[in-house]
Structures are given as structure tokens and as C-alpha cells.
Design a protein around this motif. Sequence first.
Motif, PDB file in Angstrom:
ATOM      1  N   GLU A 191      13.314 -63.780   2.242  1.00  0.00           N
ATOM      2  CA  GLU A 191      11.925 -64.180   1.996  1.00  0.00           C
ATOM      3  C   GLU A 191      10.959 -63.456   2.929  1.00  0.00           C
ATOM      4  O   GLU A 191       9.923 -62.929   2.499  1.00  0.00           O
ATOM      5  N   VAL A 192      11.299 -63.424   4.223  1.00  0.00           N
ATOM      6  CA  VAL A 192      10.429 -62.755   5.185  1.00  0.00           C
ATOM      7  C   VAL A 192      10.405 -61.247   4.919  1.00  0.00           C
ATOM      8  O   VAL A 192       9.352 -60.597   5.022  1.00  0.00           O
ATOM      9  N   GLY A 193      11.554 -60.681   4.558  1.00  0.00           N
ATOM     10  CA  GLY A 193      11.603 -59.252   4.245  1.00  0.00           C
ATOM     11  C   GLY A 193      10.672 -58.889   3.100  1.00  0.00           C
ATOM     12  O   GLY A 193       9.968 -57.866   3.147  1.00  0.00           O
ATOM     13  N   ARG A 194      10.631 -59.727   2.077  1.00  0.00           N
ATOM     14  CA  ARG A 194       9.732 -59.457   0.948  1.00  0.00           C
ATOM     15  C   ARG A 194       8.270 -59.589   1.353  1.00  0.00           C
ATOM     16  O   ARG A 194       7.419 -58.817   0.906  1.00  0.00           O
ATOM     17  N   ALA A 195       7.995 -60.560   2.237  1.00  0.00           N
ATOM     18  CA  ALA A 195       6.629 -60.713   2.736  1.00  0.00           C
ATOM     19  C   ALA A 195       6.214 -59.495   3.554  1.00  0.00           C
ATOM     20  O   ALA A 195       5.075 -59.003   3.438  1.00  0.00           O
ATOM     21  N   MET A 196       7.125 -58.981   4.376  1.00  0.00           N
ATOM     22  CA  MET A 196       6.820 -57.797   5.180  1.00  0.00           C
ATOM     23  C   MET A 196       6.673 -56.555   4.293  1.00  0.00           C
ATOM     24  O   MET A 196       5.880 -55.658   4.603  1.00  0.00           O
ATOM     25  N   ALA A 197       7.415 -56.512   3.206  1.00  0.00           N
ATOM     26  CA  ALA A 197       7.268 -55.388   2.270  1.00  0.00           C
ATOM     27  C   ALA A 197       5.859 -55.359   1.689  1.00  0.00           C
ATOM     28  O   ALA A 197       5.274 -54.279   1.500  1.00  0.00           O
ATOM     29  N   ARG A 198       5.310 -56.540   1.420  1.00  0.00           N
ATOM     30  CA  ARG A 198       3.936 -56.604   0.910  1.00  0.00           C
ATOM     31  C   ARG A 198       2.928 -56.282   2.012  1.00  0.00           C
ATOM     32  O   ARG A 198       1.980 -55.518   1.798  1.00  0.00           O
ATOM     33  N   LYS A 199       3.138 -56.833   3.191  1.00  0.00           N
ATOM     34  CA  LYS A 199       2.192 -56.650   4.290  1.00  0.00           C
ATOM     35  C   LYS A 199       2.090 -55.185   4.720  1.00  0.00           C
ATOM     36  O   LYS A 199       0.992 -54.686   5.008  1.00  0.00           O
ATOM     37  N   TYR A 200       3.239 -54.501   4.753  1.00  0.00           N
ATOM     38  CA  TYR A 200       3.264 -53.120   5.256  1.00  0.00           C
ATOM     39  C   TYR A 200       3.479 -52.105   4.138  1.00  0.00           C
ATOM     40  O   TYR A 200       4.016 -51.029   4.371  1.00  0.00           O
ATOM     41  N   LYS A 201       3.030 -52.438   2.940  1.00  0.00           N
ATOM     42  CA  LYS A 201       3.269 -51.563   1.798  1.00  0.00           C
ATOM     43  C   LYS A 201       2.755 -50.156   2.040  1.00  0.00           C
ATOM     44  O   LYS A 201       3.454 -49.165   1.786  1.00  0.00           O
ATOM     45  N   GLY A 202       1.528 -50.023   2.531  1.00  0.00           N
ATOM     46  CA  GLY A 202       0.960 -48.697   2.758  1.00  0.00           C
ATOM     47  C   GLY A 202       1.757 -47.903   3.772  1.00  0.00           C
ATOM     48  O   GLY A 202       2.036 -46.711   3.565  1.00  0.00           O
ATOM     49  N   THR A 203       2.127 -48.553   4.860  1.00  0.00           N
ATOM     50  CA  THR A 203       2.947 -47.895   5.882  1.00  0.00           C
ATOM     51  C   THR A 203       4.293 -47.472   5.313  1.00  0.00           C
ATOM     52  O   THR A 203       4.756 -46.341   5.531  1.00  0.00           O
ATOM     53  N   LEU A 204       4.938 -48.364   4.568  1.00  0.00           N
ATOM     54  CA  LEU A 204       6.246 -48.055   3.997  1.00  0.00           C
ATOM     55  C   LEU A 204       6.152 -46.954   2.943  1.00  0.00           C
ATOM     56  O   LEU A 204       7.067 -46.126   2.828  1.00  0.00           O
ATOM     57  N   ASP A 205       5.055 -46.923   2.193  1.00  0.00           N
ATOM     58  CA  ASP A 205       4.843 -45.821   1.240  1.00  0.00           C
ATOM     59  C   ASP A 205       4.854 -44.479   1.970  1.00  0.00           C
ATOM     60  O   ASP A 205       5.503 -43.516   1.533  1.00  0.00           O
ATOM     61  N   ARG A 206       4.141 -44.427   3.089  1.00  0.00           N
ATOM     62  CA  ARG A 206       4.035 -43.164   3.836  1.00  0.00           C
ATOM     63  C   ARG A 206       5.361 -42.803   4.505  1.00  0.00           C
ATOM     64  O   ARG A 206       5.732 -41.622   4.569  1.00  0.00           O
ATOM     65  N   ILE A 207       6.067 -43.800   5.004  1.00  0.00           N
ATOM     66  CA  ILE A 207       7.360 -43.533   5.636  1.00  0.00           C
ATOM     67  C   ILE A 207       8.353 -43.008   4.608  1.00  0.00           C
ATOM     68  O   ILE A 207       9.080 -42.042   4.860  1.00  0.00           O
ATOM     69  N   GLU A 208       8.410 -43.633   3.439  1.00  0.00           N
ATOM     70  CA  GLU A 208       9.306 -43.158   2.389  1.00  0.00           C
ATOM     71  C   GLU A 208       8.964 -41.730   1.988  1.00  0.00           C
ATOM     72  O   GLU A 208       9.860 -40.898   1.784  1.00  0.00           O
ATOM     73  N   ALA A 209       7.670 -41.428   1.871  1.00  0.00           N
ATOM     74  CA  ALA A 209       7.258 -40.082   1.470  1.00  0.00           C
ATOM     75  C   ALA A 209       7.656 -39.049   2.508  1.00  0.00           C
ATOM     76  O   ALA A 209       8.043 -37.921   2.165  1.00  0.00           O
ATOM     77  N   ARG A 210       7.581 -39.412   3.783  1.00  0.00           N
ATOM     78  CA  ARG A 210       7.875 -38.439   4.848  1.00  0.00           C
ATOM     79  C   ARG A 210       9.360 -38.301   5.135  1.00  0.00           C
ATOM     80  O   ARG A 210       9.859 -37.180   5.338  1.00  0.00           O
TER      81      ARG A 210
END
Length: 396
Positions: free
Chosen positions: A87-106
Amino acid sequence: MVALGLGLLMSPVSVPSALADAGFERWVAGFRKTAADNGISRSTYDRAFRGVDSIDPEVLEKAKYQPEFTAPVWDYFDNRVHEHSVEVGRAMARKYKGTLDRIEARFGVDRHILLAIWSMESNYGEILKNDKVMRNVVRSLATLAYADKRRAKFARTQLIAALKILQKGDIDESHLTGSWAGAMGHTQFIPTSYQAYAVDFDGNGRRDIWNSVPDALATAANLLRKNGWQTGKTWGYEVELPAGRKFPSGSMTLSKWQSIGVTRANGKGFRNGGDRAELKVLDGRAGPAFLATKNFFVLKAYNNADKYALAVGLLADEIAGYGGLVRDWNRPFTKLSFAEKQELQQRLSVHGYYDGKFDGKIGSGSTSAIKAFQAQAGLTPDGHPSMEVLLRLRQR
């Protein structure tokens, strides 16, 4: 913890200077030359060791216990892959979506894997907020270097690396905190791994894995990428094994495994049939079985334990919405949900058996409390967090 099967953080022990270990003080004085030979200035050394005049005895106690290698399989996974961590992991995925998008791209590393590592290493950073469980990295490593013969060489190397981090200015001495073995920040990097992989992802000029979630997650992604992470591919699959036959210990292609009767537990087909995989059965033939692909072994560069890599993979899959295990672990009792384990702790506390947090994690304190209650109630004192124990508590 990066590259080591080491345990969680413990609370620091303050020893009055009047009781300081004279032998340890001599060791600190003697290590100054080693530090200077490695480019550490006198001022950095003095700042780092200010107030460090005794060993930390809890570090030596913690060094004796490594849950990746000692905990029962079901216990290890139940305390790490559960409803709350998902549950917390999914919440963090939403909270840091922009950051995670950039990390995945890089870096090309799946965000759910990074979230699972974050959960495993620091409970999504929650442990870093508790001053009672954070340790002085310099003191911890100096303790191991001085008093633990098995880890002395490792600790000396890590201590020099920690002093270099301090000297570079990424963090100051008051915030250079970590685990009993010197693992630091949200994603628990030992100092040499920090030096090799740390990333300033938020662009503030410092590689701050203690306070910057973007830096910490990008640092984890950088480690996985540099150790061969295969973008767009899984860590492995839960599988069903045909009865009555033995299997090779090495790796074969997924297509070959399928040809000898190994199928995915969820009934779907394997992707990338030419990829090689190795069979992992951690809980006997009656428990779940897995085919581990290349990315599973890349995860072991973070922590060299099959349990750890598998827990990261399973938690990542659940955060991503792929579902949990088809075949559960073998437990000698009826499993509780995360909320039920919290209720168990609360009821044990009401009756005077438990004085810890109601965090749903069954550690040594909870286990001792359960055993005490079982003994008083005429049950077998096995310490298992079972539905049977909870039902008995509810009757009180």
C-alpha cells in the motif's frame, strides 16, 4: 544493504567518557596515520571522531544476527512483503511519479523494483526519522575495525570511505548516520558503494541519500544499471514443477525449462523464451518455486542473499499490481494479515506481555511476548504469530 547480507538499524549506546576504552582510544589515535595516508586531512579526522571515545557494544551484538541467512523463510517474507508495504509503495509511486519517470528514462530500471528496495532498506525512509535507531557511522565502523576480527578489514576500508564522504562535503558529521555496519540513507549504501554509485539527481550539488529521495532512488538505479540490469525484463517467475522428477542446478533457457514441464504458476506463458534462468526453491518442493533470470542476480549485487533478491522481486510485482504468490510459504500455523498482527501486538500489550510498537512486524520482542502468553495459556510456546494465538487473546 548494498552488497552485503546485513541487518537492520539498531539504537545507539552512549558510554560516558569516564568509562572510555583506553585500548580503543589508542586504536583511534593510531588509525589517524592510515587515514592521512589515504588523503584524509587532520581537521576531517578530528571532526569525524569528536566524541567517539568508546566502542558501541550493540554493534557487536547486531553483527551476530543476519536475518537473510537465519530467519525462517516464511518469517523473512511475512515481515517484508505484506499489505502495508504494498500500500505504501503504491502511494510513493504516485507521490514520486515525476522523479521515477526521470529515473527510469535515465537508468532503465523499473520503478517498482526501486520502490521495493526502498521499502526493504528503510521502510520508505521512516527508519531515518527515528533518532533512537540511527547510529554514528564512524563509531560503528571503528567499533568493527577494532573489536570484530572477522569484519576488521571490511570496516577499515569502509571507515576510510566514510571519512572521504565527510571530507567531500556531501554530508556533515552530525548527519553521517547509518546501520550497525555503516549502511547509509534511504537506500542503505555502505560507504564504498556510495562512492561508486551515488548520484546527485536533484541537482543541488550534493549526493545526499539521507535527505533527498531522488538522490537515493537514482543511486539505487545507478548501482543496478552498472551491474547489468536488463531494461524491460523481469527478475523471474513463480513456477509449478512437475511431480516426481529432479531438476538441474544450473541455468537453462526458459524455453528449455518449459519443455521439461515447468510452467508459470499463474498459467501464463514465459516471455523471452531464449533468456536463461535458474531454479530457486527456498522452502522445499511443497513451497513456491521460482525461475530466476538475469535481473534476480543483479539484485544480489545489492545484497548477496537469495531471500533478499526474491523479496524485492515479489514486493515489486505486488506494488505494480501483478498479484502475489499462487503457492504460499509453508507455515506451521495459520497466517495473520498485517492488520491482525498489529491487533495481536495490541492485545499482548494490554495483557502485559509486550511493550513495543504496534507495527505489524514480528521481531524478537513480539516473539518473546507470544511465547510468554502461550506458556501461560497452556499452548506450545513456539512464538508463532498465528490465528490460533490471536483467537485465544480475543477470548480474554
